[in-house]
Design a protein around this motif. Structure first.
Motif, PDB file in Angstrom:
ATOM      1  N   ARG A 148      34.712  40.738  44.447  1.00 34.19           N
ATOM      2  CA  ARG A 148      34.125  41.158  43.179  1.00 34.19           C
ATOM      3  C   ARG A 148      35.136  40.957  42.067  1.00 34.19           C
ATOM      4  N   SER A 149      34.654  40.633  40.863  1.00 33.45           N
ATOM      5  CA  SER A 149      35.533  40.408  39.719  1.00 33.45           C
ATOM      6  C   SER A 149      35.591  41.597  38.779  1.00 33.45           C
ATOM      7  N   ASP A 150      34.872  42.686  39.106  1.00 30.51           N
ATOM      8  CA  ASP A 150      34.827  43.849  38.231  1.00 30.51           C
ATOM      9  C   ASP A 150      35.562  45.039  38.821  1.00 30.51           C
ATOM     10  N   VAL A 151      36.543  44.788  39.696  1.00 32.84           N
ATOM     11  CA  VAL A 151      37.243  45.860  40.384  1.00 32.84           C
ATOM     12  C   VAL A 151      38.741  45.753  40.122  1.00 32.84           C
ATOM     13  N   ALA A 152      39.473  46.820  40.461  1.00 31.12           N
ATOM     14  CA  ALA A 152      40.920  46.831  40.280  1.00 31.12           C
ATOM     15  C   ALA A 152      41.560  45.671  41.043  1.00 31.12           C
ATOM     16  N   GLY A 153      42.493  44.988  40.394  1.00 31.61           N
ATOM     17  CA  GLY A 153      43.141  43.831  40.982  1.00 31.61           C
ATOM     18  C   GLY A 153      42.564  42.521  40.496  1.00 31.61           C
ATOM     19  N   ALA A 154      41.283  42.522  40.150  1.00 31.27           N
ATOM     20  CA  ALA A 154      40.620  41.292  39.697  1.00 31.27           C
ATOM     21  C   ALA A 154      40.050  41.415  38.292  1.00 31.27           C
ATOM     22  N   ARG A 155      39.801  42.644  37.855  1.00 33.30           N
ATOM     23  CA  ARG A 155      39.153  42.855  36.554  1.00 33.30           C
ATOM     24  C   ARG A 155      40.120  42.518  35.414  1.00 33.30           C
TER      25      ARG A 155
ATOM     26  N   PRO B  83      37.298  53.004  40.570  1.00 37.74           N
ATOM     27  CA  PRO B  83      37.335  51.917  39.578  1.00 37.74           C
ATOM     28  C   PRO B  83      38.747  51.430  39.268  1.00 37.74           C
ATOM     29  N   LEU B  84      39.767  52.235  39.582  1.00 36.38           N
ATOM     30  CA  LEU B  84      41.141  51.870  39.269  1.00 36.38           C
ATOM     31  C   LEU B  84      41.942  51.447  40.493  1.00 36.38           C
ATOM     32  N   MET B  85      41.366  51.517  41.697  1.00 31.69           N
ATOM     33  CA  MET B  85      42.140  51.213  42.901  1.00 31.69           C
ATOM     34  C   MET B  85      41.305  50.425  43.902  1.00 31.69           C
ATOM     35  N   THR B  86      41.935  49.387  44.486  1.00 32.06           N
ATOM     36  CA  THR B  86      41.339  48.567  45.531  1.00 32.06           C
ATOM     37  C   THR B  86      42.322  48.437  46.680  1.00 32.06           C
ATOM     38  N   LEU B  87      41.834  48.536  47.905  1.00 31.03           N
ATOM     39  CA  LEU B  87      42.643  48.301  49.096  1.00 31.03           C
ATOM     40  C   LEU B  87      42.099  47.076  49.819  1.00 31.03           C
ATOM     41  N   ARG B  88      43.006  46.254  50.334  1.00 29.96           N
ATOM     42  CA  ARG B  88      42.601  45.043  51.038  1.00 29.96           C
ATOM     43  C   ARG B  88      43.425  44.872  52.308  1.00 29.96           C
ATOM     44  N   LEU B  89      42.744  44.646  53.425  1.00 29.49           N
ATOM     45  CA  LEU B  89      43.392  44.386  54.708  1.00 29.49           C
ATOM     46  C   LEU B  89      43.058  42.971  55.150  1.00 29.49           C
ATOM     47  N   GLN B  90      44.098  42.167  55.412  1.00 28.97           N
ATOM     48  CA  GLN B  90      43.936  40.799  55.891  1.00 28.97           C
ATOM     49  C   GLN B  90      44.733  40.639  57.189  1.00 28.97           C
ATOM     50  N   ALA B  91      44.135  39.976  58.175  1.00 32.52           N
ATOM     51  CA  ALA B  91      44.811  39.778  59.462  1.00 32.52           C
ATOM     52  C   ALA B  91      44.274  38.519  60.115  1.00 32.52           C
ATOM     53  N   ASN B  92      45.124  37.835  60.886  1.00 35.33           N
ATOM     54  CA  ASN B  92      44.659  36.666  61.620  1.00 35.33           C
ATOM     55  C   ASN B  92      45.663  36.292  62.709  1.00 35.33           C
TER      56      ASN B  92
ATOM     57  N   THR C 206      48.352  42.083  56.636  1.00 33.86           N
ATOM     58  CA  THR C 206      48.834  42.492  55.315  1.00 33.86           C
ATOM     59  C   THR C 206      47.892  43.548  54.753  1.00 33.86           C
ATOM     60  N   LEU C 207      48.468  44.662  54.308  1.00 38.35           N
ATOM     61  CA  LEU C 207      47.714  45.713  53.635  1.00 38.35           C
ATOM     62  C   LEU C 207      48.211  45.779  52.197  1.00 38.35           C
ATOM     63  N   THR C 208      47.292  45.579  51.242  1.00 41.11           N
ATOM     64  CA  THR C 208      47.651  45.526  49.829  1.00 41.11           C
ATOM     65  C   THR C 208      46.817  46.523  49.047  1.00 41.11           C
ATOM     66  N   GLY C 209      47.487  47.229  48.152  1.00 38.37           N
ATOM     67  CA  GLY C 209      46.799  48.123  47.233  1.00 38.37           C
ATOM     68  C   GLY C 209      46.960  47.624  45.809  1.00 38.37           C
ATOM     69  N   TYR C 210      45.853  47.598  45.054  1.00 33.13           N
ATOM     70  CA  TYR C 210      45.866  47.190  43.649  1.00 33.13           C
ATOM     71  C   TYR C 210      45.504  48.402  42.803  1.00 33.13           C
ATOM     72  N   TYR C 211      46.291  48.631  41.756  1.00 31.26           N
ATOM     73  CA  TYR C 211      46.081  49.790  40.897  1.00 31.26           C
ATOM     74  C   TYR C 211      46.190  49.352  39.443  1.00 31.26           C
ATOM     75  N   ASP C 212      45.159  49.681  38.647  1.00 31.16           N
ATOM     76  CA  ASP C 212      45.128  49.318  37.223  1.00 31.16           C
ATOM     77  C   ASP C 212      45.203  50.583  36.379  1.00 31.16           C
ATOM     78  N   PRO C 213      46.407  51.107  36.114  1.00 31.87           N
ATOM     79  CA  PRO C 213      46.509  52.365  35.349  1.00 31.87           C
ATOM     80  C   PRO C 213      46.101  52.212  33.889  1.00 31.87           C
ATOM     81  N   LEU C 214      46.261  51.000  33.330  1.00 35.58           N
ATOM     82  CA  LEU C 214      45.864  50.723  31.959  1.00 35.58           C
ATOM     83  C   LEU C 214      44.993  49.473  31.947  1.00 35.58           C
ATOM     84  N   ARG C 215      44.287  49.255  30.848  1.00 36.60           N
ATOM     85  CA  ARG C 215      43.385  48.105  30.781  1.00 36.60           C
ATOM     86  C   ARG C 215      44.125  46.772  30.814  1.00 36.60           C
TER      87      ARG C 215
END
Length: 425
Positions: free
Chosen positions: A39-46, A313-322, A342-351
């Motif tokens: 999604r492009s409307d979430v933390a990390g991509a927005r 709306p301000l935080m996304t978690l992503r787990l990738q494995a292979n 890999t476990l990654t957290g994205y946080y957008d405290p400001l716009r």
């Protein structure tokens, strides 16, 4: 539904069994945090409209150039037990072009990394990667898809291509391409494809001033794939895939040729389990059989996953494995069986402020010998968008590698940090 099923082909490629189709990418970093989430409307991509860069329009082309410059410091440049520190500079140009042939699509991209070190000039290097990706709609039947790429890359020190007395990192060229068809038959989608990849390694300079050939690693690999997916609800699709692969050594002496045949089958799903949890996951079985008895065949399980949880709306978690095989830099080892997570957290405290924190784990098994590596890393990135054209940011990274058994590669600990600027004209 097309968007959901399209990722299944990518998932299947990652989980293939071919040792030369899974290759480590050289070390480097960027201050731009762009994880390509579902999604492009979430933390990390927005990206807020006021800070979104606009491509330059040239006829049917949308052109997006970018340049990042980053200065940093590493406590262990060579990734060795005896750490040697140095300051470094990264210059990273990029160019993305999209042609509007609606409903057809063509994307062209190029990126590069120029590295310069203050003291250890032997570590100076350059990489580039050029790609083309497109598809052609076939009325209501489906579409044709094709990708192509050419790259010049390096392998990080103390990784799959380590040579103890090397005076420089291992470098190689990669040529790859994919052609496929995606056919819609109601809820069923059938997607056959063919992949090709060729690797060519440059001679390696040693500390003594001589050179050693790396051509025994040169390979050509082809793989035929088919994937069948079924749309259960419009939100979740299940899939089953199968592949046959062939690896051919192009330059190795007959006694160490890595010719092999592989096969893999997999089942899984992709889609939205809930409005806030989406992704893809697959499990299966793979085999890899070498023509020479000096190399160990493999048959066993395989897996791949990419799960994204939009916590708030301000935080996304992503787990990738292979699980994959890597092309080994050691003559006595053909392919390194590698599990990654890999476990990654994205946080957008400001716009206009984006933070990411990732934890990475890799387990590598050199199956012809008793060597096993375990690498862990933690990385913090920050990006502050000052305008649509300008971003500043930085990173902190810590890496630790353990080695059990024969020390083909070295155990090491490294920390690095950097700050930089990115311009999008």
């Amino acid at each position: 539904m097309r968007y959901m099923i399209g990722g299944l082909m990518t998932c299947g490629m990652v989980m293939g069994s071919s040792s030369s189709l899974a290759q480590a990418v050289g070390s480097g970093t960027s201050i731009i945090i762009s994880p390509q989430l579902e999604r492009s409307d979430v933390a990390g991509a927005r990206i807020e409209p006021d800070f979104r860069s606009q491509p330059v329009r040239i006829g049917i082309l949308a052109v997006q150039p970018a340049l990042s410059v980053l200065g940093g410091y590493s406590t262990n440049v060579f990734n060795r037990p005896e750490a040697r520190s140095d300051a470094m500079l990264f210059v990273m140009p990029a160019l993305q072009m999209t042609a509007d042939f609606s409903p057809h699509r063509l994307d062209l991209g190029a990126r590069g990394t120029l590295r310069r070190f203050a003291t250890f000039k032997s570590e100076d290097s350059k990489e580039f990667d050029m790609t083309a990706d497109g598809d052609v709609e076939l009325s209501t039947i489906g579409r044709l898809t094709a990708t192509a790429g050419f790259a010049n890359l390096i392998e990080p020190r103390s990784s799959v291509g380590t040579v103890a007395d090397a005076a420089e990192p291992v470098s190689y060229q990669r040529l790859n391409g994919t052609f496929g068809v995606e056919m819609d038959l109601g809820r069923v989608r059938i997607a056959p494809s063919v992949n090709y990849q060729e690797l060519h390694y440059a001679p390696l300079s040693l500390a003594s001033g001589s050179q050693v050939g790396q051509s025994f690693r040169n390979t050509q690999a082809t793989r035929a794939n088919v994937r069948i997916s079924y749309d259960f609800s419009g939100m979740v699709a299940g899939f089953a895939s199968g592949s046959l692969s062939n690896i051919h050594s192009t330059s190795a002496p007959r006694s160490i040729r890595r010719d092999a045949r592989g096969a893999a089958v997999m089942v899984g799903f992709k889609g939205s389990l809930t409005p806030l949890l989406t992704g893809e996951i697959g499990v299966g079985y793979q085999s890899l059989s070498y023509e020479l008895p000096i190399y160990r065949d493999f048959s066993g399980g395989t897996f791949a996953a990419d799960l994204q949880w939009f916590v708030t709306p301000l935080m996304t978690l992503r787990l990738q494995a292979n699980r994959s095989f890597q092309n080994s830099g050691f003559r006595e080892v053909a392919g390194i069986l590698t599990d990654r997570a890999t476990l990654t957290g994205y946080y957008d405290p400001l716009r206009n402020l984006r933070l990411s924190l990732s934890a990475f784990y890799e387990n590598g098994r050199y199956r012809e010998v008793d060597t096993r590596t375990r690498r862990q890393s933690v990385k913090l990135n920050a990006e502050y968008r000052m305008s649509p054209l300008l971003s500043i940011g930085g990173y902190l990274e810590f890496i630790h590698q353990n080695v059990d058994g024969t020390p083909l590669v070295g155990a090491f600990t490294s920390a690095s940090a950097g700050i930089g600027i990115s311009v999008t004209p």
